[in-house]
Design a protein around this motif. Structure first.
Motif, mmCIF file in Angstrom:
data_model
loop_
_atom_site.group_PDB
_atom_site.id
_atom_site.type_symbol
_atom_site.label_atom_id
_atom_site.label_comp_id
_atom_site.label_asym_id
_atom_site.label_seq_id
_atom_site.Cartn_x
_atom_site.Cartn_y
_atom_site.Cartn_z
ATOM 1 N N MET A 116 0.907 -1.303 0.083
ATOM 2 C CA MET A 116 0.018 -0.188 0.168
ATOM 3 C C MET A 116 0.802 1.093 0.180
ATOM 4 O O MET A 116 0.624 1.971 -0.790
ATOM 5 N N PRO A 117 1.926 1.373 0.675
ATOM 6 C CA PRO A 117 2.638 2.556 0.838
ATOM 7 C C PRO A 117 3.347 2.993 -0.487
ATOM 8 O O PRO A 117 3.459 4.192 -0.925
ATOM 9 N N PHE A 118 3.528 2.097 -1.526
ATOM 10 C CA PHE A 118 4.193 2.444 -2.591
ATOM 11 C C PHE A 118 3.080 3.088 -3.498
ATOM 12 O O PHE A 118 3.825 3.803 -4.679
ATOM 13 N N HIS A 119 1.699 2.781 -3.388
ATOM 14 C CA HIS A 119 0.777 3.169 -4.346
ATOM 15 C C HIS A 119 0.777 4.876 -3.952
ATOM 16 O O HIS A 119 0.849 5.795 -4.813
ATOM 17 N N ILE A 120 0.973 5.303 -2.651
ATOM 18 C CA ILE A 120 1.028 6.574 -2.167
ATOM 19 C C ILE A 120 2.223 7.225 -2.619
ATOM 20 O O ILE A 120 2.464 8.489 -2.978
ATOM 21 N N GLU A 121 3.498 6.604 -2.389
ATOM 22 C CA GLU A 121 4.678 7.267 -2.394
ATOM 23 C C GLU A 121 5.101 7.670 -4.007
ATOM 24 O O GLU A 121 5.668 8.566 -4.453
ATOM 25 N N ALA A 122 4.400 6.638 -4.903
ATOM 26 C CA ALA A 122 4.691 6.955 -6.250
ATOM 27 C C ALA A 122 4.139 7.983 -6.823
ATOM 28 O O ALA A 122 4.631 8.869 -7.409
ATOM 29 N N ALA A 169 -7.999 7.344 -1.016
ATOM 30 C CA ALA A 169 -8.134 8.657 -0.652
ATOM 31 C C ALA A 169 -8.140 8.616 0.943
ATOM 32 O O ALA A 169 -8.035 9.718 1.514
ATOM 33 N N HIS A 170 -8.077 7.359 1.572
ATOM 34 C CA HIS A 170 -7.779 7.269 3.041
ATOM 35 C C HIS A 170 -6.426 7.469 3.405
ATOM 36 O O HIS A 170 -6.041 7.632 4.663
ATOM 37 N N PHE A 171 -5.439 7.492 2.258
ATOM 38 C CA PHE A 171 -4.024 7.832 2.851
ATOM 39 C C PHE A 171 -3.481 9.076 2.307
ATOM 40 O O PHE A 171 -2.183 9.234 2.191
ATOM 41 N N VAL A 172 -4.188 10.187 2.001
ATOM 42 C CA VAL A 172 -3.656 11.367 1.551
ATOM 43 C C VAL A 172 -2.958 11.825 2.849
ATOM 44 O O VAL A 172 -3.392 12.026 3.881
ATOM 45 N N PRO A 173 -1.784 12.315 2.558
ATOM 46 C CA PRO A 173 -0.720 12.913 3.599
ATOM 47 C C PRO A 173 -1.320 13.954 4.419
ATOM 48 O O PRO A 173 -2.116 15.171 3.636
ATOM 49 N N LYS A 174 -1.136 14.277 5.743
ATOM 50 C CA LYS A 174 -1.550 15.341 6.264
ATOM 51 C C LYS A 174 -1.350 16.790 5.650
ATOM 52 O O LYS A 174 -2.188 17.632 5.630
ATOM 53 N N TYR A 175 0.025 16.738 5.072
ATOM 54 C CA TYR A 175 0.346 18.264 4.694
ATOM 55 C C TYR A 175 -0.667 18.645 3.260
ATOM 56 O O TYR A 175 -0.385 19.680 2.863
ATOM 57 N N LEU A 176 -1.308 17.495 2.825
ATOM 58 C CA LEU A 176 -2.239 17.850 1.706
ATOM 59 C C LEU A 176 -3.632 18.051 2.030
ATOM 60 O O LEU A 176 -4.348 18.592 1.003
ATOM 61 N N GLN A 177 -4.112 17.657 3.033
ATOM 62 C CA GLN A 177 -5.309 17.717 3.380
ATOM 63 C C GLN A 177 -5.900 19.017 3.401
ATOM 64 O O GLN A 177 -7.022 19.132 2.644
#
Length: 497
Positions: A116-122, A169-177
């Motif tokens: 899962m983290p790789f989907h977000i990091e990419a 959508a549940h993994f959007v970083p806080k700095y982007l919220q």
């Protein structure tokens, strides 16, 4: 320069150097991934069944683990869906990404805590790579919109499931919220037309700087914005200068987009899928997307021209050639092993390894991201004919992206032996059957991105004449049931005038 933009540039520089470290050592990176995947999964049922503990080389792997598609892997997936652990990957997955199936209905693609983290990091690194290359970071001060599926998730045997975009959508970083749009409530709206209208209202007076989504969906959003303001999107959002997309080829839409926006904007292409995030565009100057070799995925490549032969050679990253059409085969930290996702790719560079998506190994239609396959159109036509006297000799299907009027559509060219009494009613029956077959197609119809099926009659022996004209009449030659272009359709249309 704002503090936020300054920090973004610093972060982008760090990530660039980190990316370069593995990109400049591709073979070693893939060998490390290969060893780690086998070690992590050796005690799973799949690992035991395929002797992972004795696999030391790629040759061992190909001898023990055959290439599979979803249907072939389904007996294992079914056990995971039932809630069993240690089947394809250690433990149980965090989520299932639910996608349109081929012959067995919906597909359930596992997403694990490792994958899962790789989907977000990419997705994040694609934007950071753009910042590093261009020096443009001012957009981080504005609002960013990501047109995606509903984040509302179902549950199956204790494991949550939904569309990949909804899960992400549940993994959007806080700095982007604070910068991210639309609101959570709007994102949860299921009806697409209602959702787009709500997004237009939410974003109309905002400082939108980044817009992301599948081109066909974004086009609908842009058209509604332009209609509301009676001016180009670029005049509404004066600082909008970055469009991020994936899923379909942007080129057919580019001219339309530039007209809607009123100017050119930079774009970043992504290659995400439920099975993994494979590549992203890392340069505005070079062709292709950077293949992500350090993202928990071991890649193999089979030449498309050899794929349906007996025991085709499975190439590793160090063996690929430029310009060759390869079927992409993946083994992942979500528990997919020698898995054929159906996409074909070509390498545009080997220093670093960059790719373009060249199509699908089988005939398909995905002009709008619908991924319609042969089995679906055949089943839809059969269902439409049930209980009627309609009989056909041959048919093929193609997208009409640029109709002279109205919305785009799928055009069915049918040579009838016995015609329906009402062609429009028959076309609607096909359309309803298609919507049941394919959830993405259903979304496009419901969202009014596409109009319903259009049936065009082909004259008697029309298909035979076509096959004869291209030197493929008789023998083992078969007419494609569907195409992602209008090469066949345009000939048939011309012959029927």
């Amino acid at each position: 320069m704002s503090l936020k933009a300054f920090l973004a540039k610093q972060f982008a520089s760090r990530m660039h150097h980190k990316t370069q470290k593995w990109a400049q050592n591709p073979i070693e990176t893939q060998q490390k991934i290969f060893r780690e995947l086998l070690h992590q999964a050796k005690d799973t049922q799949f690992g035991k069944d395929h002797h992972f503990d004795s696999i030391k080389t790629h040759e061992d792997f190909t001898a023990n683990v055959p290439v599979r598609d979803y249907e072939a892997l389904k007996p294992y997936v079914d056990k995971v869906v039932k809630g069993e652990g240690d089947i394809l990957w250690k433990g149980k997955p965090l989520y299932f990404a639910k996608t349109s199936g081929t012959t067995s209905g919906a597909k359930y693609i596992p997403l694990t805590k490792e994958s899962m983290p790789f989907h977000i990091e990419a997705a994040r690194n694609a934007i950071l790579g753009y910042i590093h290359e261009t020096g443009n970071a001012d957009f981080v001060n504005g609002k960013m919109i990501f047109l995606q599926g509903s984040p509302v998730l179902e549950e199956k045997n204790g494991i949550k499931l939904g569309r990949l975009s909804g899960i992400v959508a549940h993994f959007v970083p806080k700095y982007l919220q604070k910068n991210r749009m639309p609101s959570w409530e709007t994102n949860c709206i299921e009806d697409w037309e209602t959702k787009v209208n709500a997004i237009v209202e939410e974003t109309f007076h905002e400082n939108m700087t980044v817009i992301s989504g599948i081109p066909s969906w974004v086009q609908m959003y842009f058209e509604k914005l332009k209609e509301k303001a009676n001016k180009p999107v670029g005049d509404i959002f004066k600082k909008f200068n970055l469009f991020i997309y994936g899923g379909v080829n942007y080129e057919p839409y580019r001219a339309k987009f530039e007209n809607l926006i009123g100017r050119k904007v930079d774009s970043i292409e992504l290659f995400p899928a439920s099975e993994g995030f494979f590549a992203y565009q890392d340069s505005q100057k070079e062709k292709g997307m950077l293949l992500l070799l350090n993202s928990g995925i071991f890649y193999e490549f089979i030449k498309a021209e050899e794929f349906f032969g007996q025991n085709p050679k499975r190439h590793t990253i160090g063996e690929v050639e430029l310009g060759v059409n390869y079927v992409l085969i993946i083994s992942t930290n979500a528990g997919l092993w020698a898995y054929n996702i159906g996409d074909t790719i070509q390498f545009t560079s080997v220093k670093p390894y960059r790719i373009i998506v060249s199509g699908r190994i089988k005939h398909y239609i995905s002009a709008f991201g619908e991924h319609v396959i042969g089995k679906e159109v055949e089943a839809a036509l059969q269902q439409a004919m049930e209980g009627t006297q309609v009989r056909i000799n041959e048919f093929t299907v193609a997208p009409q992206i640029n109709p002279t009027e109205g919305l785009p559509y799928h055009e069915w060219f049918i040579e009838f032996e016995n015609e329906p009494e009402h062609l429009e009613t028959f076309a609607l029956a096909i359309d309803n059957a298609m919507r049941k077959q394919n959830v993405y197609y259903d979304d496009l119809i419901a969202g009014r991105v596409l109009q319903t099926v259009v049936v065009s009659k082909v004259a008697a022996n029309g298909f035979q004449e076509y096959m004869k004209s291209i030197g493929k009449l008789g023998g083992q030659n078969k007419l494609p049931r569907l195409s992602n272009d209008r090469e066949i359709a345009d000939v048939l249309q011309k012959d029927n005038k």
